[in-house]
Design an enzyme around this catalytic site. Structure first.
Site, PDB file in Angstrom:
ATOM      1  N   HIS A   1       9.825 -30.988 -15.832  1.00  0.00           N
ATOM      2  CA  HIS A   1       9.504 -32.298 -15.668  1.00  0.00           C
ATOM      3  C   HIS A   1       8.004 -32.521 -15.845  1.00  0.00           C
ATOM      4  O   HIS A   1       6.791 -32.058 -15.253  1.00  0.00           O
ATOM      5  CB  HIS A   1       9.622 -32.721 -13.577  1.00  0.00           C
TER       6      HIS A   1
ATOM      7  N   HIS B   1      11.072 -40.146  -9.670  1.00  0.00           N
ATOM      8  CA  HIS B   1      10.047 -39.764  -8.996  1.00  0.00           C
ATOM      9  C   HIS B   1      10.402 -40.233  -7.628  1.00  0.00           C
ATOM     10  O   HIS B   1      10.532 -41.359  -8.003  1.00  0.00           O
ATOM     11  CB  HIS B   1       8.472 -40.556 -10.264  1.00  0.00           C
TER      12      HIS B   1
ATOM     13  N   ASP C   1       5.101 -30.427 -14.810  1.00  0.00           N
ATOM     14  CA  ASP C   1       4.263 -31.946 -14.389  1.00  0.00           C
ATOM     15  C   ASP C   1       2.802 -32.151 -15.095  1.00  0.00           C
ATOM     16  O   ASP C   1       3.536 -33.784 -15.918  1.00  0.00           O
ATOM     17  CB  ASP C   1       3.746 -32.576 -13.089  1.00  0.00           C
TER      18      ASP C   1
ATOM     19  N   GLU D   1       6.956 -39.623  -4.142  1.00  0.00           N
ATOM     20  CA  GLU D   1       5.801 -38.415  -3.961  1.00  0.00           C
ATOM     21  C   GLU D   1       4.730 -39.137  -3.235  1.00  0.00           C
ATOM     22  O   GLU D   1       4.087 -39.489  -3.484  1.00  0.00           O
ATOM     23  CB  GLU D   1       5.511 -38.713  -5.486  1.00  0.00           C
TER      24      GLU D   1
ATOM     25  N   TRP E   1      -4.026 -36.966 -14.337  1.00  0.00           N
ATOM     26  CA  TRP E   1      -3.635 -36.536 -12.639  1.00  0.00           C
ATOM     27  C   TRP E   1      -4.442 -34.797 -12.636  1.00  0.00           C
ATOM     28  O   TRP E   1      -4.456 -34.622 -10.934  1.00  0.00           O
ATOM     29  CB  TRP E   1      -2.068 -36.531 -11.707  1.00  0.00           C
TER      30      TRP E   1
ATOM     31  N   HIS F   1       5.034 -34.740 -17.908  1.00  0.00           N
ATOM     32  CA  HIS F   1       4.629 -35.669 -19.016  1.00  0.00           C
ATOM     33  C   HIS F   1       3.233 -35.558 -20.302  1.00  0.00           C
ATOM     34  O   HIS F   1       2.523 -35.824 -20.721  1.00  0.00           O
ATOM     35  CB  HIS F   1       3.398 -36.764 -17.864  1.00  0.00           C
TER      36      HIS F   1
ATOM     37  N   GLN G   1       6.311 -46.225 -14.979  1.00  0.00           N
ATOM     38  CA  GLN G   1       5.904 -46.025 -14.092  1.00  0.00           C
ATOM     39  C   GLN G   1       4.882 -46.914 -13.423  1.00  0.00           C
ATOM     40  O   GLN G   1       4.731 -46.791 -12.338  1.00  0.00           O
ATOM     41  CB  GLN G   1       4.470 -45.158 -15.281  1.00  0.00           C
TER      42      GLN G   1
HETATM   43 ZN   LIG Z   1       5.825 -36.770 -12.736  1.00  0.00          ZN
END
Ligand SMILES: [Zn+2]
Length: 426
Positions: free
Chosen positions: A57, A210, A309, A213, A315, A59, A152
């Protein structure tokens, strides 16, 4: 004549003194004390030889963009999504490709040779999709990069969401993604799960959403995902990522949910570094951990893996592509500090993650690809404890990366000079 013979290796399952024979990029034999002629031999000196690390996982479209155009001040998931929205209009394909390739260099150095990356499909230009498809092509000789079409902004919530995602699949993106908890309502979230699973079933694609979350105990899209998986016969082909709301759910409800997830064959990917950072942000004290129930899922027979991630993006400002750091955080947050738990955390970034990605030829058995890492550690426990140096990284029998052993030269009053090889020897 073998291409490569590795001797005196310790394997993750605890076998010692093992030889691994390599021919034509594949493992020909794994056996104790083999002596056979080879073009190249490597004495592992009793250290750990493990199959390469796998990140199920990530991005990659956002990685290494930390601080562009500004830093996430609140540290929340929602400010991160808003920040990514500010960055998107400024993205260029060239810059995105350059960042992704730089990250892939780090990954190889850390023995990370397979990555499942989500790619945002919300922008109708699909600039990030084209860029990461180009990265996938360029890194194919050394990394298995699997792409997930990830809406997203919500596949139903954002205009043209379904069309954009479908066009990304047409371009060659491998997996169908989703973000049901970000749709406008719980009902829309459930509808998005149904729609996306049907799309995957029609096209014969894997699914990785996802899912929940959130710290909201009533965010239960994982239940719909498991039920749709069963309804459409997608067992073994679906993953729920994050599932952080499970941390906050009612225990009676979870006692019904876990067997459903197990029955559906849905894998769960937890992202410990990110979940411990982004969740619980609305709490005062006590603050929730916000990681899903990893030991309970494993005990119920669910395949659980750990993902990185984020690395230096809107993030998360930390990270280096080191899956041992991910496993290290995972075992702390889930309190998996017993020997069996630590081994499960090592599996969560190797074999269990490979199962999520449906990797062919993965493992340390005869017939598997000769893709493995020699670690400066004597077993998986020590590997996680030390975030051990990747001494040598091989893919299909070819040496891709080498890092010198970590040593410290000590100059101690009264004890003289000495060198410690950082294995934790006493
Ligand atoms: Zn993610």
């Amino acid at each position: 004549m073998l291409d490569l013979l590795i001797t005196n290796a310790t394997l993750p399952d605890g076998r010692t003194g093992m030889s691994v024979a390599v021919q034509d990029g594949r493992i020909a034999e794994v056996t104790p004390g083999l002596a056979a002629p080879a073009h190249e031999t490597l004495d592992a000196q009793g250290l750990l030889l493990a199959p390469h690390f796998v990140d199920p996982h990530f991005h990659m479209d956002a990685t290494l963009s930390y601080g562009q155009p500004r830093v996430n001040q609140s540290g929340t998931l929602l400010e991160g999504i808003a920040l990514w929205g500010e960055l998107k209009p400024l993205l260029t394909a060239d810059a995105l490709i350059e960042r992704a390739l730089a990250y892939c260099d780090w990954a190889v150095a850390k023995g990370l040779l397979a990555i499942r990356s989500h790619v945002d499909t919300s922008d109708p230009s699909l600039l990030a999709v084209d860029a990461l498809l180009e990265v996938k092509r360029q890194v194919a000789p050394y990394i298995d990069l699997q792409l997930v079409a990830f809406p997203q902004d919500g596949v139903l919530r954002s205009p043209g969401g379904v069309d954009n995602l479908t066009r990304a699949l047409d371009k060659g993106v491998d997996v169908v993604g989703g973000i049901p908890h970000f749709e406008r309502t719980m009902a829309d979230g459930a509808a998005s799960v149904k729609l996306l699973c049907e799309l995957a079933a029609e096209r014969g694609k894997l699914v990785d959403m996802h899912c929940d979350e959130s710290d909201d105990p009533l965010s239960r899209h994982i239940e719909t995902l498991a039920a749709e998986t069963l309804r459409l016969g997608l067992q073994g082909r679906v993953t729920g990522s994050h599932c952080t709301s499970m941390h906050s759910m009612d225990n009676y409800y979870v006692s019904k949910l876990l067997p459903l997830i197990a029955e559906s064959g849905v894998s769960v990917v937890s992202n410990p570094l990110i979940n411990i950072t982004l969740q619980g942000r609305h709490d005062s004290y006590p603050k929730r951990r916000g990681m899903t129930r990893v030991p309970e899922l494993l005990a119920a027979g669910v395949n659980v893996a750990f993902g990185h991630d984020c690395v230096m993006d809107p993030w998360y400002g930390m990270g280096s592509g080191d899956m041992l750091e991910v496993a290290h955080m995972g075992l702390h947050v889930a309190q998996m500090t017993g020997q069996a738990g630590i081994h499960q955390c090592f599996e969560a970034v190797t074999t269990r993650a490979a199962r999520v990605m449906h990797l062919d030829g993965y493992g340390l058995e005869a017939g598997c690809d000769a893709s493995f890492v020699l670690l400066q550690a004597r077993d998986p426990v020590e590997a996680i404890r030390l975030r051990a140096t990747r001494l040598k990284v091989f893919r299909k029998g070819r040496l891709l990366a080498e890092t010198p052993a970590a040593t410290a030269a000590l100059h101690l009053p009264g004890r003289g000079d000495r060198t410690r090889w950082m294995l934790g020897e006493h």
